[in-house]
Design an enzyme around this catalytic site. Structure first.
Site, PDB file in Angstrom:
ATOM      1  N   LYS A  17       5.278  14.751  -0.766  1.00 18.15           N
ATOM      2  CA  LYS A  17       4.587  13.927  -1.775  1.00 18.15           C
ATOM      3  C   LYS A  17       3.511  13.061  -1.129  1.00 18.15           C
ATOM      4  O   LYS A  17       2.359  13.066  -1.548  1.00 18.15           O
ATOM      5  CB  LYS A  17       5.604  13.029  -2.500  1.00 18.15           C
ATOM      6  CG  LYS A  17       4.946  11.965  -3.369  1.00 18.15           C
ATOM      7  CD  LYS A  17       5.954  11.045  -4.017  1.00 18.15           C
ATOM      8  CE  LYS A  17       6.429   9.918  -3.152  1.00 18.15           C
ATOM      9  NZ  LYS A  17       5.603   8.704  -3.177  1.00 18.15           N
ATOM     10  N   ASN A  18       3.891  12.305  -0.102  1.00 18.32           N
ATOM     11  CA  ASN A  18       2.950  11.340   0.462  1.00 18.32           C
ATOM     12  C   ASN A  18       1.762  12.014   1.132  1.00 18.32           C
ATOM     13  O   ASN A  18       0.675  11.440   1.204  1.00 18.32           O
ATOM     14  CB  ASN A  18       3.661  10.410   1.450  1.00 18.32           C
ATOM     15  CG  ASN A  18       4.538   9.407   0.717  1.00 18.32           C
ATOM     16  OD1 ASN A  18       4.484   9.301  -0.504  1.00 18.32           O
ATOM     17  ND2 ASN A  18       5.354   8.676   1.469  1.00 18.32           N
ATOM     18  N   ARG A  56      -0.023   3.532  -6.668  1.00 19.70           N
ATOM     19  CA  ARG A  56      -0.598   2.738  -5.601  1.00 19.70           C
ATOM     20  C   ARG A  56      -1.389   3.582  -4.605  1.00 19.70           C
ATOM     21  O   ARG A  56      -2.458   3.197  -4.132  1.00 19.70           O
ATOM     22  CB  ARG A  56       0.538   2.016  -4.883  1.00 19.70           C
ATOM     23  CG  ARG A  56       0.092   1.101  -3.830  1.00 19.70           C
ATOM     24  CD  ARG A  56       1.239   0.600  -2.997  1.00 19.70           C
ATOM     25  NE  ARG A  56       0.728   0.393  -1.656  1.00 19.70           N
ATOM     26  CZ  ARG A  56       0.038  -0.654  -1.297  1.00 19.70           C
ATOM     27  NH1 ARG A  56      -0.207  -1.609  -2.146  1.00 19.70           N
ATOM     28  NH2 ARG A  56      -0.426  -0.751  -0.073  1.00 19.70           N
ATOM     29  N   CYS A  91       4.832  -3.833  -6.316  1.00 19.36           N
ATOM     30  CA  CYS A  91       5.687  -2.867  -6.987  1.00 19.36           C
ATOM     31  C   CYS A  91       7.128  -3.266  -6.739  1.00 19.36           C
ATOM     32  O   CYS A  91       7.398  -4.303  -6.145  1.00 19.36           O
ATOM     33  CB  CYS A  91       5.414  -1.458  -6.492  1.00 19.36           C
ATOM     34  SG  CYS A  91       5.942  -1.218  -4.817  1.00 19.36           S
ATOM     35  N   ARG A 109       2.983  -5.538  -1.190  1.00 21.79           N
ATOM     36  CA  ARG A 109       2.078  -4.461  -0.809  1.00 21.79           C
ATOM     37  C   ARG A 109       0.591  -4.816  -0.883  1.00 21.79           C
ATOM     38  O   ARG A 109      -0.181  -4.260  -1.675  1.00 21.79           O
ATOM     39  CB  ARG A 109       2.400  -3.208  -1.626  1.00 21.79           C
ATOM     40  CG  ARG A 109       3.886  -2.903  -1.550  1.00 21.79           C
ATOM     41  CD  ARG A 109       4.241  -1.574  -2.091  1.00 21.79           C
ATOM     42  NE  ARG A 109       3.931  -0.494  -1.168  1.00 21.79           N
ATOM     43  CZ  ARG A 109       4.355   0.744  -1.336  1.00 21.79           C
ATOM     44  NH1 ARG A 109       5.090   1.055  -2.369  1.00 21.79           N
ATOM     45  NH2 ARG A 109       4.047   1.676  -0.466  1.00 21.79           N
ATOM     46  N   PRO A 110       0.157  -5.736  -0.018  1.00 18.43           N
ATOM     47  CA  PRO A 110      -1.265  -6.110   0.007  1.00 18.43           C
ATOM     48  C   PRO A 110      -2.143  -4.998   0.613  1.00 18.43           C
ATOM     49  O   PRO A 110      -1.627  -4.027   1.150  1.00 18.43           O
ATOM     50  CB  PRO A 110      -1.270  -7.339   0.916  1.00 18.43           C
ATOM     51  CG  PRO A 110      -0.057  -7.210   1.765  1.00 18.43           C
ATOM     52  CD  PRO A 110       0.954  -6.436   0.968  1.00 18.43           C
ATOM     53  N   VAL A 111      -3.468  -5.164   0.518  1.00 20.91           N
ATOM     54  CA  VAL A 111      -4.381  -4.136   1.046  1.00 20.91           C
ATOM     55  C   VAL A 111      -5.438  -4.737   1.969  1.00 20.91           C
ATOM     56  O   VAL A 111      -6.488  -4.154   2.175  1.00 20.91           O
ATOM     57  CB  VAL A 111      -5.074  -3.340  -0.091  1.00 20.91           C
ATOM     58  CG1 VAL A 111      -4.084  -2.439  -0.799  1.00 20.91           C
ATOM     59  CG2 VAL A 111      -5.773  -4.263  -1.079  1.00 20.91           C
ATOM     60  N   LEU A 133      -5.641  -4.971   5.105  1.00 24.41           N
ATOM     61  CA  LEU A 133      -5.970  -4.175   6.291  1.00 24.41           C
ATOM     62  C   LEU A 133      -6.978  -3.081   5.946  1.00 24.41           C
ATOM     63  O   LEU A 133      -7.876  -2.766   6.741  1.00 24.41           O
ATOM     64  CB  LEU A 133      -4.700  -3.552   6.894  1.00 24.41           C
ATOM     65  CG  LEU A 133      -3.662  -4.550   7.420  1.00 24.41           C
ATOM     66  CD1 LEU A 133      -2.384  -3.821   7.831  1.00 24.41           C
ATOM     67  CD2 LEU A 133      -4.217  -5.334   8.608  1.00 24.41           C
ATOM     68  N   ASP A 167      11.684   4.921   3.939  1.00 21.37           N
ATOM     69  CA  ASP A 167      11.910   5.783   2.774  1.00 21.37           C
ATOM     70  C   ASP A 167      13.247   6.526   2.836  1.00 21.37           C
ATOM     71  O   ASP A 167      13.618   7.214   1.882  1.00 21.37           O
ATOM     72  CB  ASP A 167      10.763   6.798   2.642  1.00 21.37           C
ATOM     73  CG  ASP A 167       9.482   6.148   2.142  1.00 21.37           C
ATOM     74  OD1 ASP A 167       9.519   4.963   1.765  1.00 21.37           O
ATOM     75  OD2 ASP A 167       8.430   6.827   2.144  1.00 21.37           O
ATOM     76  N   VAL A 193      10.341  -3.159   6.956  1.00 21.64           N
ATOM     77  CA  VAL A 193       9.007  -2.733   6.499  1.00 21.64           C
ATOM     78  C   VAL A 193       8.626  -3.370   5.159  1.00 21.64           C
ATOM     79  O   VAL A 193       7.516  -3.868   4.995  1.00 21.64           O
ATOM     80  CB  VAL A 193       8.919  -1.190   6.428  1.00 21.64           C
ATOM     81  CG1 VAL A 193       7.547  -0.745   5.947  1.00 21.64           C
ATOM     82  CG2 VAL A 193       9.225  -0.575   7.790  1.00 21.64           C
ATOM     83  N   ARG A 200       9.259  10.839  -9.689  1.00 24.56           N
ATOM     84  CA  ARG A 200       8.004  10.615  -8.964  1.00 24.56           C
ATOM     85  C   ARG A 200       8.030  11.321  -7.615  1.00 24.56           C
ATOM     86  O   ARG A 200       6.978  11.625  -7.062  1.00 24.56           O
ATOM     87  CB  ARG A 200       7.776   9.107  -8.717  1.00 24.56           C
ATOM     88  CG  ARG A 200       7.450   8.327  -9.971  1.00 24.56           C
ATOM     89  CD  ARG A 200       7.082   6.896  -9.622  1.00 24.56           C
ATOM     90  NE  ARG A 200       6.388   6.873  -8.364  1.00 24.56           N
ATOM     91  CZ  ARG A 200       6.780   6.232  -7.286  1.00 24.56           C
ATOM     92  NH1 ARG A 200       7.856   5.494  -7.310  1.00 24.56           N
ATOM     93  NH2 ARG A 200       6.088   6.294  -6.171  1.00 24.56           N
TER      94      ARG A 200
END
Ligand code: UD1
Length: 440
Positions: free
Chosen positions: A30-31, A100, A124, A129-131, A133, A316, A338, A408
């Site tokens: 998936k990822n 996301r 979520c 979960r910031p962005v 970076l 995960d 994490v 999902r």
């Protein structure tokens, strides 16, 4: 949720306590599929992606690409994406807020269009979960990035392309590494990403981009170097197998004392999971066809787990492995480093008879002789997978709600489980469910 809507909600019913057997096939990751689909934005032609899993999140990523003007066609597990018609630089909030990972396309879109407007993906179920970076890396490559009204506006001012740069990531973020690799693929000059994430999906992205003509070296190490090229061409590429789906089946086999073949899987991608299965007393072997055989050991012994960036133990897999540890003799400490809010499956496992206490980010799991089936609810994707593992091992019937999370990330899960002898069925599977926020 209204009473009638609640009544319609699909439920996965598992009658547990019986061993699994045979072999189960692992779908495309998936990822990886999500980020490879995002990377097709970089292509000046058409791409064919094979081994794409049929999942709600993948369909959403297709919708994001369509909203940017790309044409997509899905024939079974093969996707054809024509990126020649890319004509919009703005991704819609309704889609990005549900997935996301679609934010990771911002780097590719910026590199190809010279501008990109993406809603902030937001938090979520598993954390904030910031962005920042991603944003700082794009700025280092000369992009002008500002955030206004929840939208990230990025543009290349005064130059025709992004500029190669030396970027150090404060944390080896998977998504930031991917965003910046895609942006750098079409930049002018060389980009180096230091303290890059080393996950196998990063290697898959580099291989896919290189198949389109990119020049990326060092993927899978903590220093990735990208020599920018002016454009990328069509290619045909197969998505790597899903290491988390594989790990989930391996853990399910362990929890049910089964002899099971799981594959295909890239053995190097599941090293930490295999090491921990061995640590609790199981035997695992990889055959020539990259199938992993897991066999029951004498007794399952407790072990400690700490989630870390790859090659550490994957966050995960934490929930599923915890479900297994509930049945291991002794006391195991599970530390989640994490994400800040990824222990919500604990309460549900305890409903099934597990003995788990949580303090901050550490769960202390005291092994119990058996779990008992119960009605439970998945709070996120991997929490749902943990409940499936627990349900397969438990005595009696477990009814799992919140299946929109599970769908999902797990293709055809009940059919796959039935194929290896599990007593599983989905009740009311045709009912419409609320679309969840993309969690991982
Ligand atoms: C990806 C995976 C997800 C997996 C995670 C960690 C996809 C689609 N999802 O998510 O399944 O659980 O890697 O292996 O590939 N962070 C920041 N600032 C940033 C970016 C991240 O602080 O700009 C933090 C996050 O809040 C989190 C940690 O870094 O605490 C790891 O996040 P990251 O590696 O970025 O995960 P994702 O790429 O979102």
């Amino acid at each position: 949720m209204s009473a009638s809507r609640e009544a319609e909600e699909p439920i996965l019913e598992i009658v547990g306590g019986q061993p699994l057997s045979g072999r189960v096939s692992v779908s495309g990751a998936k990822n990886s599929a999500l980020v490879l689909l995002a990377a097709t934005v970089l292509c000046s032609g058409e791409c064919r992606l094979r081994n794409v899993p049929s999942l709600v999140d993948v369909v959403r990523m297709g919708q994001v690409l369509e909203s940017l003007g790309l044409k997509t066609r899905c024939l079974g597990d093969v996707w054809e994406i024509d990126a020649r018609h890319l004509n919009r630089a703005e991704a819609p909030y309704e889609l990005v807020s549900q997935l996301r990972a679609s934010f990771f396309a911002i780097g590719a879109l910026l590199a190809r269009m010279g501008e990109a407007r993406f809603p902030l993906p937001g938090g979520c179920a598993i954390g904030a979960r910031p962005v920042e970076l991603h944003v700082r890396g794009l700025q280092a490559m000369g992009a002008d990035v500002r955030i206004d009204g929840g939208i990230v506006f990025a543009s290349i001012r005064g130059k025709s392309r992004l500029q190669g740069a030396r970027i150090y990531l404060d944390y080896p973020s998977v998504g930031a590494t991917e965003t910046l690799m895609m942006a750098a693929a079409l930049a002018e000059g060389e980009t180096t990403i230091e303290n890059a994430a080393r996950e196998p999906e990063i290697v898959d992205l580099a291989n896919f981009c290189n198949a389109m003509g990119a020049k990326i070296r060092g993927a899978g190490t903590d220093t990735v170097t990208i020599e920018g090229v002016p454009q990328l061409h069509s290619t045909d590429y197969s998505v790597m197998p899903d290491r988390i789906e594989a790990g989930t089946f391996l853990v399910a086999a362990a929890a049910t004392q089964s002899d099971l073949l799981v594959g295909p899987v890239l053995p190097d991608s599941v090293v930490a999971t295999l090491a921990k299965l061995e640590a609790i007393g199981l035997r695992t072997d990889v055959d020539a066809g990259n199938y992993i055989r897991v066999r029951p050991g004498a007794a399952l012994m407790a072990t400690d787990i700490e989630t870390l960036p790859f090659p550490g133990f994957p966050t995960d897999m934490q929930a599923q492995f915890m479900a297994l540890l509930t049945l291991c003799e002794g006391s195991s400490a599970v530390t989640e480093t994490v994400f800040e809010n990824r222990l919500r499956h604990v309460a549900e496992l305890n409903r099934m008879g597990a003995n788990i206490r949580v303090k901050d980010r550490v769960a202390i799991v005291k092994g119990v002789p058996f779990l008992s089936g119960a009605p439970v609810t998945a709070s996120d994707l991997r929490a749902g997978a943990a409940l499936v593992v627990a349900g397969l091992a438990a005595r009696g019937k477990t009814s799992i709600r919140g299946l929109h999370h599970l769908d999902r990330g797990y293709e055809n899960i009940e059919a796959k489980l039935r194929g290896i002898g599990a007593n599983v069925q989905r009740i009311n599977s045709s009912a419409e469910t609320a679309l969840p926020l993309g969690a991982s």
